[in-house]
Design a protein around this motif. Structure first.
Motif, PDB file in Angstrom:
ATOM      1  N   GLN A   1       3.174  20.134  69.462  1.00  0.00           N
ATOM      2  CA  GLN A   1       3.816  20.122  68.143  1.00  0.00           C
ATOM      3  C   GLN A   1       4.509  18.783  67.873  1.00  0.00           C
ATOM      4  O   GLN A   1       4.415  18.231  66.777  1.00  0.00           O
ATOM      5  CB  GLN A   1       4.822  21.271  68.045  1.00  0.00           C
ATOM      6  N   LEU A   2       5.190  18.257  68.887  1.00  0.00           N
ATOM      7  CA  LEU A   2       5.856  16.961  68.732  1.00  0.00           C
ATOM      8  C   LEU A   2       4.841  15.839  68.534  1.00  0.00           C
ATOM      9  O   LEU A   2       4.997  14.981  67.658  1.00  0.00           O
ATOM     10  CB  LEU A   2       6.694  16.653  69.977  1.00  0.00           C
ATOM     11  N   HIS A   3       3.811  15.842  69.365  1.00  0.00           N
ATOM     12  CA  HIS A   3       2.847  14.745  69.377  1.00  0.00           C
ATOM     13  C   HIS A   3       1.989  14.708  68.116  1.00  0.00           C
ATOM     14  O   HIS A   3       1.684  13.624  67.594  1.00  0.00           O
ATOM     15  CB  HIS A   3       1.953  14.861  70.620  1.00  0.00           C
ATOM     16  N   GLU A   4       1.603  15.896  67.623  1.00  0.00           N
ATOM     17  CA  GLU A   4       0.678  15.948  66.491  1.00  0.00           C
ATOM     18  C   GLU A   4       1.355  16.237  65.163  1.00  0.00           C
ATOM     19  O   GLU A   4       0.692  16.222  64.120  1.00  0.00           O
ATOM     20  CB  GLU A   4      -0.422  16.974  66.767  1.00  0.00           C
ATOM     21  N   GLY A   5       2.654  16.512  65.178  1.00  0.00           N
ATOM     22  CA  GLY A   5       3.389  16.669  63.927  1.00  0.00           C
ATOM     23  C   GLY A   5       3.116  17.968  63.176  1.00  0.00           C
ATOM     24  O   GLY A   5       2.679  17.965  62.027  1.00  0.00           O
TER      25      GLY A   5
ATOM     26  N   LEU B   1       4.372  22.533  63.225  1.00  0.00           N
ATOM     27  CA  LEU B   1       5.067  23.666  63.833  1.00  0.00           C
ATOM     28  C   LEU B   1       4.200  24.895  63.594  1.00  0.00           C
ATOM     29  O   LEU B   1       3.844  25.198  62.447  1.00  0.00           O
ATOM     30  CB  LEU B   1       6.454  23.860  63.221  1.00  0.00           C
ATOM     31  N   PHE B   2       3.831  25.587  64.675  1.00  0.00           N
ATOM     32  CA  PHE B   2       2.923  26.723  64.510  1.00  0.00           C
ATOM     33  C   PHE B   2       3.664  27.970  64.041  1.00  0.00           C
ATOM     34  O   PHE B   2       4.851  28.158  64.311  1.00  0.00           O
ATOM     35  CB  PHE B   2       2.116  26.985  65.791  1.00  0.00           C
ATOM     36  N   GLY B   3       2.935  28.819  63.336  1.00  0.00           N
ATOM     37  CA  GLY B   3       3.514  30.037  62.787  1.00  0.00           C
ATOM     38  C   GLY B   3       3.508  31.192  63.759  1.00  0.00           C
ATOM     39  O   GLY B   3       2.766  31.199  64.746  1.00  0.00           O
TER      40      GLY B   3
ATOM     41  N   ILE C   1       2.936  24.812  59.671  1.00  0.00           N
ATOM     42  CA  ILE C   1       3.253  23.802  58.661  1.00  0.00           C
ATOM     43  C   ILE C   1       3.131  22.404  59.268  1.00  0.00           C
ATOM     44  O   ILE C   1       3.349  22.210  60.457  1.00  0.00           O
ATOM     45  CB  ILE C   1       4.685  23.984  58.079  1.00  0.00           C
ATOM     46  N   LYS C   2       2.755  21.445  58.414  1.00  0.00           N
ATOM     47  CA  LYS C   2       2.831  20.047  58.830  1.00  0.00           C
ATOM     48  C   LYS C   2       4.297  19.664  58.845  1.00  0.00           C
ATOM     49  O   LYS C   2       5.052  20.004  57.939  1.00  0.00           O
ATOM     50  CB  LYS C   2       2.058  19.158  57.862  1.00  0.00           C
ATOM     51  N   SER C   3       4.700  18.983  59.894  1.00  0.00           N
ATOM     52  CA  SER C   3       6.111  18.648  60.045  1.00  0.00           C
ATOM     53  C   SER C   3       6.203  17.416  60.927  1.00  0.00           C
ATOM     54  O   SER C   3       5.192  16.907  61.413  1.00  0.00           O
ATOM     55  CB  SER C   3       6.862  19.831  60.673  1.00  0.00           C
TER      56      SER C   3
END
Length: 422
Positions: free
Chosen positions: A361-365, A367-369, A394-396
């Motif tokens: 999540q950090l590396h690819e930007g 957050l999974f639902g 969401i893209k984050s």
């Protein structure tokens, strides 16, 4: 001066994806790995669904020789070797012809080779001890997974297996972090694994803590933070991370997936409400607070939490402990998700698989639902804004993610991951 510690390799064998590419696609798109298990139904389990990595014979042959696979049935070692070797290759590291004194492995396990144990017991009872085979010890010793990994990669630094129930994987990463930060190793292959099957999961089914109302709809069975949650779905697999000191990573021009800022491990001592199966809330809060202190960050800097959140009655208590430890609630609370909605509870492998998901999540930007959480538990919605429990990916651009694991025996671990910035 303490060394900065980074993550340069990732590997995974999860119920919803074997290999980083398949796993990333699954968590981004809400693909569940929970399936109906005919064997559990035949054995009259209340819970007849499970999360289990799908490993083909072809894939096995890529990691083990034909001779190694003869009489081999330790799923925990299988998953651990697949995830570990993927992480090593992903980090761009060679397989060593001589011992690499700077590299080791700390790879946790809850049990090892439970099917091999069962097979051995029958043979011993039938007076066939000599037919046990030459690999029975390696498959059934708890440190079997780290021993196999060390042998396949030629690791000459610390080679060990830790075991702390559901905190095992998160604890292994923190043990690796401490060893590298102190300068005793340049890199450690850290992670954890868990066996599959009824001989692992039966005890939990007997405790009546497993989901039993969704046997006909497996993907709906794991419901963390939901008002209709009815217990966890048993799972298995392995996650692996190559943990390395920054200087070494930069020197060899490695891809850096994230940085470890610090963390904490503690126990509630099974006092003040804590027991073999229940957490001491004071200890949980202290673990989170001390992890943040050790990482030298402000609680307001945490963008997201990857919780333990098992889909049991303790989910609301976990959220309450987070709000108290961070002194953040309502709309001020970070985003929070639980991978267990997609994989089930992978027991001793959960912390490492979930840490891999956190780093991705950090590396690819993004957050999974959370699956199956449109009916947020009212005790949770009273504590935090419902928008903080994402229903879809969401893209984050999260900068800091807190990952925590809480296990049987009233043990806790919390770690802070950061998006890498040189």
């Amino acid at each position: 001066m303490k060394k900065r510690v980074v993550i340069t390799g990732l590997g995974v064998a999860a119920p919803n994806g074997v290999g980083i590419a398949e796993f990333t696609n699954a968590i981004k798109n809400g693909i569940s790995g929970i399936r109906y298990d005919a064997q559990l139904a035949e054995l009259q389990f209340s819970c007849q669904i499970a999360g289990q990595p799908q490993i083909s014979d072809e894939l096995k042959s890529q990691y083990f020789t034909e001779l190694e696979l003869r009489g081999f049935n330790s799923t925990g070692i299988l998953y651990g070797v697949i995830a570990g070797l993927e992480a090593w290759k992903n980090a761009g590291l060679p397989i060593n012809e001589t011992p690499d004194w700077d590299s080791g492995t700390i790879f946790g396990s809850g049990t090892s080779g439970i099917e091999k144990f069962r097979e051995s017991i029958y043979k011993i009872d039938d007076l066939q001890t000599r037919r046990l085979g030459s690999t029975v010890v390696a498959q059934t010793m708890n440190s079997g997974v780290s021993a196999y990994l060390a042998g396949k990669l030629g690791l000459g630094n610390q080679v060990t297996t830790n075991s702390s129930a559901c905190t095992t994987g998160t604890e292994a990463i923190l043990m690796a972090y401490d060893r590298i930060q102190s300068g005793q190793a340049k890199r450690i292959l850290a992670g954890s694994t868990s066996d599959s099957g009824p001989y692992i999961w039966a005890g939990f089914d007997a405790l009546r803590v497993c989901s039993s109302k969704y046997n006909e709809n497996p993907e709906e069975g794991s419901r963390p933070m939901s008002s209709t949650a009815c217990g966890f779905v048993p799972g298995s697999g392995a996650g692996a991370l190559v943990i390395e000191d920054l200087e070494s990573a930069l020197e060899r021009k490695a891809v850096i997936y994230g940085e470890i800022l610090g963390g904490n491990v503690n126990s509630g001592g099974q006092r003040d409400g804590g027991s073999m199966t229940a957490p001491n809330s004071i200890a949980v809060q202290k673990c989170i607070k001390n992890a943040i202190l050790n990482a030298n960050v402000n609680p307001n800097e945490i963008d997201a939490i990857n919780g333990h959140l098992t889909a049991t009655t303790k989910d609301s208590l976990e959220i309450e402990n987070w709000t108290k430890a961070l002194e953040r609630n309502g709309a001020d609370f970070p985003y929070i998700n639980s991978l267990k909605s997609l994989t089930g509870h992978c027991l001793s492998a959960s912390g490492s698989i979930e840490s891999v998901a956190s780093i991705l999540q950090l590396h690819e930007g993004f957050l999974f639902g959370n699956l199956n959480c449109s009916d947020l538990h009212p005790e949770i919605s009273a504590l935090i804004d419902s928008s903080k429990v994402l229903q879809k990916t969401i893209k984050s651009n999260p900068k800091i993610i807190a990952k925590a694991s809480f296990g049987f025996g009233d043990v806790n671990a919390c770690i802070l991951f950061k998006k890498f910035e040189n």
